[in-house]
Design a protein around this motif. Sequence first.
Motif, PDB file in Angstrom:
ATOM      1  N   ILE A  23       0.834  -1.187   0.000  1.00 37.42           N
ATOM      2  CA  ILE A  23       0.000   0.000   0.000  1.00 37.42           C
ATOM      3  C   ILE A  23       0.877   1.247   0.000  1.00 37.42           C
ATOM      4  N   GLY A  24       0.544   2.167  -0.911  1.00 37.70           N
ATOM      5  CA  GLY A  24       1.341   3.374  -1.053  1.00 37.70           C
ATOM      6  C   GLY A  24       2.713   3.133  -1.636  1.00 37.70           C
ATOM      7  N   SER A  25       2.911   1.996  -2.314  1.00 42.92           N
ATOM      8  CA  SER A  25       4.223   1.645  -2.838  1.00 42.92           C
ATOM      9  C   SER A  25       4.063   0.900  -4.155  1.00 42.92           C
ATOM     10  N   ALA A  26       5.115   0.936  -4.979  1.00 38.33           N
ATOM     11  CA  ALA A  26       5.116   0.187  -6.232  1.00 38.33           C
ATOM     12  C   ALA A  26       5.778  -1.172  -6.077  1.00 38.33           C
ATOM     13  N   GLN A  27       6.246  -1.489  -4.889  1.00 44.48           N
ATOM     14  CA  GLN A  27       6.926  -2.759  -4.656  1.00 44.48           C
ATOM     15  C   GLN A  27       5.922  -3.902  -4.558  1.00 44.48           C
ATOM     16  N   VAL A  28       6.297  -5.033  -5.153  1.00 42.80           N
ATOM     17  CA  VAL A  28       5.438  -6.213  -5.133  1.00 42.80           C
ATOM     18  C   VAL A  28       5.325  -6.743  -3.703  1.00 42.80           C
ATOM     19  N   ASP A  29       4.102  -7.116  -3.322  1.00 41.15           N
ATOM     20  CA  ASP A  29       3.879  -7.671  -1.992  1.00 41.15           C
ATOM     21  C   ASP A  29       4.681  -8.958  -1.831  1.00 41.15           C
ATOM     22  N   PRO A  30       5.442  -9.115  -0.758  1.00 44.23           N
ATOM     23  CA  PRO A  30       6.288 -10.307  -0.591  1.00 44.23           C
ATOM     24  C   PRO A  30       5.533 -11.571  -0.220  1.00 44.23           C
ATOM     25  N   LEU A  31       4.233 -11.491   0.018  1.00 39.99           N
ATOM     26  CA  LEU A  31       3.491 -12.663   0.463  1.00 39.99           C
ATOM     27  C   LEU A  31       3.536 -13.786  -0.568  1.00 39.99           C
ATOM     28  N   GLY A  32       3.454 -13.459  -1.861  1.00 43.09           N
ATOM     29  CA  GLY A  32       3.508 -14.493  -2.882  1.00 43.09           C
ATOM     30  C   GLY A  32       4.809 -15.281  -2.828  1.00 43.09           C
ATOM     31  N   GLY A  33       5.911 -14.583  -2.591  1.00 43.45           N
ATOM     32  CA  GLY A  33       7.190 -15.259  -2.462  1.00 43.45           C
ATOM     33  C   GLY A  33       7.245 -16.169  -1.248  1.00 43.45           C
ATOM     34  N   ARG A  34       6.619 -15.753  -0.158  1.00 44.72           N
ATOM     35  CA  ARG A  34       6.578 -16.591   1.048  1.00 44.72           C
ATOM     36  C   ARG A  34       5.763 -17.849   0.804  1.00 44.72           C
ATOM     37  N   VAL A  35       4.650 -17.705   0.087  1.00 45.85           N
ATOM     38  CA  VAL A  35       3.825 -18.876  -0.215  1.00 45.85           C
ATOM     39  C   VAL A  35       4.598 -19.855  -1.101  1.00 45.85           C
ATOM     40  N   LEU A  36       5.297 -19.332  -2.104  1.00 43.94           N
ATOM     41  CA  LEU A  36       6.075 -20.202  -2.988  1.00 43.94           C
ATOM     42  C   LEU A  36       7.189 -20.909  -2.226  1.00 43.94           C
ATOM     43  N   ALA A  37       7.885 -20.170  -1.356  1.00 47.65           N
ATOM     44  CA  ALA A  37       8.969 -20.781  -0.580  1.00 47.65           C
ATOM     45  C   ALA A  37       8.443 -21.906   0.304  1.00 47.65           C
ATOM     46  N   TYR A  38       7.261 -21.702   0.892  1.00 43.37           N
ATOM     47  CA  TYR A  38       6.681 -22.754   1.727  1.00 43.37           C
ATOM     48  C   TYR A  38       6.342 -23.985   0.896  1.00 43.37           C
ATOM     49  N   LEU A  39       5.704 -23.783  -0.257  1.00 40.95           N
ATOM     50  CA  LEU A  39       5.311 -24.923  -1.086  1.00 40.95           C
ATOM     51  C   LEU A  39       6.528 -25.707  -1.571  1.00 40.95           C
ATOM     52  N   GLU A  40       7.571 -25.013  -1.980  1.00 40.27           N
ATOM     53  CA  GLU A  40       8.755 -25.703  -2.489  1.00 40.27           C
ATOM     54  C   GLU A  40       9.571 -26.343  -1.381  1.00 40.27           C
ATOM     55  N   SER A  41       9.283 -25.989  -0.123  1.00 37.06           N
ATOM     56  CA  SER A  41       9.973 -26.637   1.000  1.00 37.06           C
ATOM     57  C   SER A  41       9.367 -27.994   1.348  1.00 37.06           C
ATOM     58  N   LEU A  42       8.159 -28.274   0.826  1.00 31.65           N
ATOM     59  CA  LEU A  42       7.502 -29.548   1.100  1.00 31.65           C
ATOM     60  C   LEU A  42       8.131 -30.635   0.247  1.00 31.65           C
ATOM     61  N   ASP A  43       8.453 -31.754   0.871  1.00 32.45           N
ATOM     62  CA  ASP A  43       9.178 -32.808   0.153  1.00 32.45           C
ATOM     63  C   ASP A  43       8.321 -33.520  -0.891  1.00 32.45           C
ATOM     64  N   TRP A  44       7.017 -33.343  -0.866  1.00 36.69           N
ATOM     65  CA  TRP A  44       6.151 -34.020  -1.836  1.00 36.69           C
ATOM     66  C   TRP A  44       5.785 -33.118  -3.020  1.00 36.69           C
ATOM     67  N   ILE A  45       6.363 -31.894  -3.065  1.00 39.74           N
ATOM     68  CA  ILE A  45       6.143 -30.973  -4.182  1.00 39.74           C
ATOM     69  C   ILE A  45       7.473 -30.699  -4.873  1.00 39.74           C
ATOM     70  N   ASP A  46       7.474 -30.872  -6.186  1.00 41.10           N
ATOM     71  CA  ASP A  46       8.684 -30.595  -6.963  1.00 41.10           C
ATOM     72  C   ASP A  46       8.785 -29.108  -7.315  1.00 41.10           C
ATOM     73  N   THR A  47       7.757 -28.576  -7.949  1.00 40.89           N
ATOM     74  CA  THR A  47       7.744 -27.163  -8.337  1.00 40.89           C
ATOM     75  C   THR A  47       6.360 -26.586  -8.088  1.00 40.89           C
ATOM     76  N   ALA A  48       6.294 -25.258  -8.087  1.00 38.79           N
ATOM     77  CA  ALA A  48       5.007 -24.596  -7.831  1.00 38.79           C
ATOM     78  C   ALA A  48       5.007 -23.205  -8.462  1.00 38.79           C
ATOM     79  N   ARG A  49       3.811 -22.721  -8.730  1.00 42.53           N
ATOM     80  CA  ARG A  49       3.589 -21.351  -9.181  1.00 42.53           C
ATOM     81  C   ARG A  49       2.434 -20.774  -8.380  1.00 42.53           C
ATOM     82  N   VAL A  50       2.500 -19.470  -8.101  1.00 45.15           N
ATOM     83  CA  VAL A  50       1.498 -18.839  -7.244  1.00 45.15           C
ATOM     84  C   VAL A  50       0.881 -17.651  -7.968  1.00 45.15           C
TER      85      VAL A  50
END
Length: 331
Positions: free
Chosen positions: A237-264
Amino acid sequence: MTDQAPRPPGRLPPDKREQLTRARRLEWLTLALRVTVVLALYAGLGRTQALDAIWLKSLWSLLPPAAFLAACRIEAWQPTPRFPHGFYRAGSIAFLAAALALATMGLYLCWTGLRGLLHSRHPGLATFAETGWLTWPGWPAVAALLYSIAVPLVAGRSRQALAIRLHDKGLYADAEMGRMSWMAGGAAVIGVLCVGLGLGRVDFVATLLIGADILRHGSRLLQTAVCDLIDEVPRGIGSAQVDPLGGRVLAYLESLDWIDTARVRLREEGRLLTGVAFVAPNTEHDLVDRLERARGDIRAMDWRLLDIALVPVADSRCRALPDSPGRPSWI
């Protein structure tokens, strides 16, 4: 994977509910104070372009808080068969309406000031030399303008802080507009005083500056509102920077041993976020329960995440998008 209903409307964490209640009270106070500004300016209205401009701006400034208050009520409505996804985007629509109103008013004031300069019109207010300092009819207008400058300082900073905590762009835009109103009021005071000194053209210049300021602010907000409605990547909010939440969700999904790759994919719906994550599992064992647990963990990451769907796909689907400048790595 079984389908789960979105969170009920208004189901915010206790601290966010308290902040939203406070924000609504502040917006009611802001609306009431802006009505008094409109009345004060109308009572002291002189025949100067700068004063007409600031009065019209004050009149138009009633829309953002009214839109915010209406959106808060509408977004809490229960989903219906016609609107099964609920009414969460009422906040985005209110933001768009306020931004469009500001941009339109800025254009009108720029046109008014420019027309006055080109046609060399007289503002219509007497000068100090004609009436004397003490009996000059412009003093009530100056007093009303000074009052209009003081009012935005009452709750501006508090509303801006609440807007950031609530991730509410409509509230943030209104707080920003209120914070900037003292500049427009100051320019109008200078314009009126210059008319008293016999410098009538300065009045039209002040009108043009007020209109340009409103147009700049409104155009920026309008661009943000339109981008939100066409599902731009969520930004701070009030910024042009991308919200980091999407990156956190991707990092969590790729940390799971039963997931090879992911997109959010995330998008904004008012102050809340929804989205979908495409995951490429490397096993089908207990897949439904794994997806449900991951979905619950992701929703617990941030109070703004209203709902997110996990869609199992082939590995090639997750790797289909090439890297490109400006696109977040988690898309």
